[in-house]
Write an enzyme that holds these catalytic residues in place. Structure first.
Site, PDB file in Angstrom:
ATOM      1  N   CYS A 270       0.832  -1.201   0.000  1.00 18.39           N
ATOM      2  CA  CYS A 270       0.000   0.000   0.000  1.00 18.39           C
ATOM      3  C   CYS A 270       0.872   1.259   0.000  1.00 18.39           C
ATOM      4  O   CYS A 270       1.443   1.606  -1.018  1.00 18.39           O
ATOM      5  CB  CYS A 270      -0.989  -0.039   1.153  1.00 18.39           C
ATOM      6  SG  CYS A 270      -2.369   1.122   0.956  1.00 18.39           S
TER       7      CYS A 270
ATOM      8  N   HIS B 288      -3.729  -5.338   0.394  1.00 16.77           N
ATOM      9  CA  HIS B 288      -3.248  -5.711   1.728  1.00 16.77           C
ATOM     10  C   HIS B 288      -3.212  -7.233   1.898  1.00 16.77           C
ATOM     11  O   HIS B 288      -4.097  -7.818   2.525  1.00 16.77           O
ATOM     12  CB  HIS B 288      -4.140  -5.093   2.802  1.00 16.77           C
ATOM     13  CG  HIS B 288      -3.954  -3.629   2.961  1.00 16.77           C
ATOM     14  ND1 HIS B 288      -3.204  -3.076   3.975  1.00 16.77           N
ATOM     15  CD2 HIS B 288      -4.406  -2.590   2.215  1.00 16.77           C
ATOM     16  CE1 HIS B 288      -3.211  -1.761   3.858  1.00 16.77           C
ATOM     17  NE2 HIS B 288      -3.934  -1.436   2.802  1.00 16.77           N
TER      18      HIS B 288
ATOM     19  N   GLU C 271      -1.388  -8.818   3.864  1.00 16.19           N
ATOM     20  CA  GLU C 271      -1.104  -9.171   5.261  1.00 16.19           C
ATOM     21  C   GLU C 271      -2.359  -9.499   6.058  1.00 16.19           C
ATOM     22  O   GLU C 271      -2.287 -10.136   7.113  1.00 16.19           O
ATOM     23  CB  GLU C 271      -0.329  -8.031   5.941  1.00 16.19           C
ATOM     24  CG  GLU C 271      -1.165  -6.898   6.504  1.00 16.19           C
ATOM     25  CD  GLU C 271      -1.745  -5.959   5.450  1.00 16.19           C
ATOM     26  OE1 GLU C 271      -2.568  -5.095   5.807  1.00 16.19           O
ATOM     27  OE2 GLU C 271      -1.378  -6.081   4.269  1.00 16.19           O
TER      28      GLU C 271
END
Length: 254
Positions: A114, A222, A224
């Site tokens: 990001c 994202h 993660e």
């Protein structure tokens, strides 16, 4: 049981905020957990490490650089635009620009998420759209802050992977897939030093890599978020962690 101290050491750039009136640097645990689950050992990097002499001592100890997202945005003067950025983090900008350039020179693996992708774009000579919502040809890439967090991180749009790049090598059987979207800025101009790895349906750059570098990947989404539950996300993080083996082998040949 495996000794985690033998795992590759991943430096994670921190974010500045305030806690009870005190200047504080923090990291969200989802970023740290993703590294641990993929087999790495995350080490927090405070902004004071941007000092050249400290950075020079630090880099030989790191097996990878991890640039997570942040509520802040890159300062516009770093990519040649005027005006202030109300959500700025100058200390992070200073460290990120310095550590990206140093890591690229030393061919240390980089994974950027990001804001991290945007830092990678700027550090290599590109520029950003400061407000994607003002570009009529683009989709809405921001999350709805009124929704529960789990829904904010739900898949939002597809990305199309470009053939022949790092991302397609990591995901050979997957030319397009759905990703979440939680960003108000994005890549505007990508320098010749970068390869576009994926785009959203509106043409916005969703992933880049550094040309002639073994592993320097930035993604706008994202991965993660609950990374251990999604195969595509696991592959990205595991690819980053295992890249250190190639980095070590390359150093030994020099």
């Amino acid at each position: 049981m495996e000794n985690i101290m033998n795992n590759p050491v991943i430096g994670v750039v921190m974010c500045r905020n305030r806690l009870k009136g005190h200047a504080t640097q923090t990291l969200q645990e989802k970023y740290l957990n993703a590294i641990i689950h993929a087999g790495g050992l995350p080490i927090a990097l405070p902004h004071a490490l941007a000092e050249p002499s400290l950075l020079e001592q630090l880099l030989p100890k790191l097996d990878g650089i991890y640039l997570p997202s942040s509520p802040s945005n890159v300062q516009p003067h770093l990519y040649g635009e005027n005006g202030d950025e109300p959500d700025a983090d100058p200390g992070r900008d200073l460290l990120s620009m310095a550590i990206i350039n140093a890591a690229l020179e030393r061919r240390i693996p980089i994974f950027a998420i990001c804001r991290g992708l945007q830092e990678l774009v700027v550090a290599t000579g590109g520029s950003l759209h400061r407000k994607l919502c003002e570009q009529p040809e683009l989709l809405e890439h921001r999350e709805d802050p009124e929704l529960p967090v789990e829904q904010q991180y739900a898949p939002s749009h597809e990305v199309q992977v470009e053939e022949g790049g790092l991302l397609s090598a990591l995901l050979p059987e997957c030319s397009n897939f759905w990703v979440n979207s939680l960003h108000g800025q994005g890549a505007k101009v990508v320098s010749p030093r970068l390869r576009v790895e994926a785009r959203s349906p509106d043409g916005l750059v969703e992933a880049v890599s550094v040309i002639n570098h073994p592993f320097a990947l930035g993604v706008q989404w994202h991965p993660e978020w609950n990374s251990s539950e999604y195969a595509l996300s696991r592959i990205l993080f595991e690819g980053f962690i295992t890249a250190w083996q190639h980095h070590i082998a390359e150093k030994q040949r020099l």
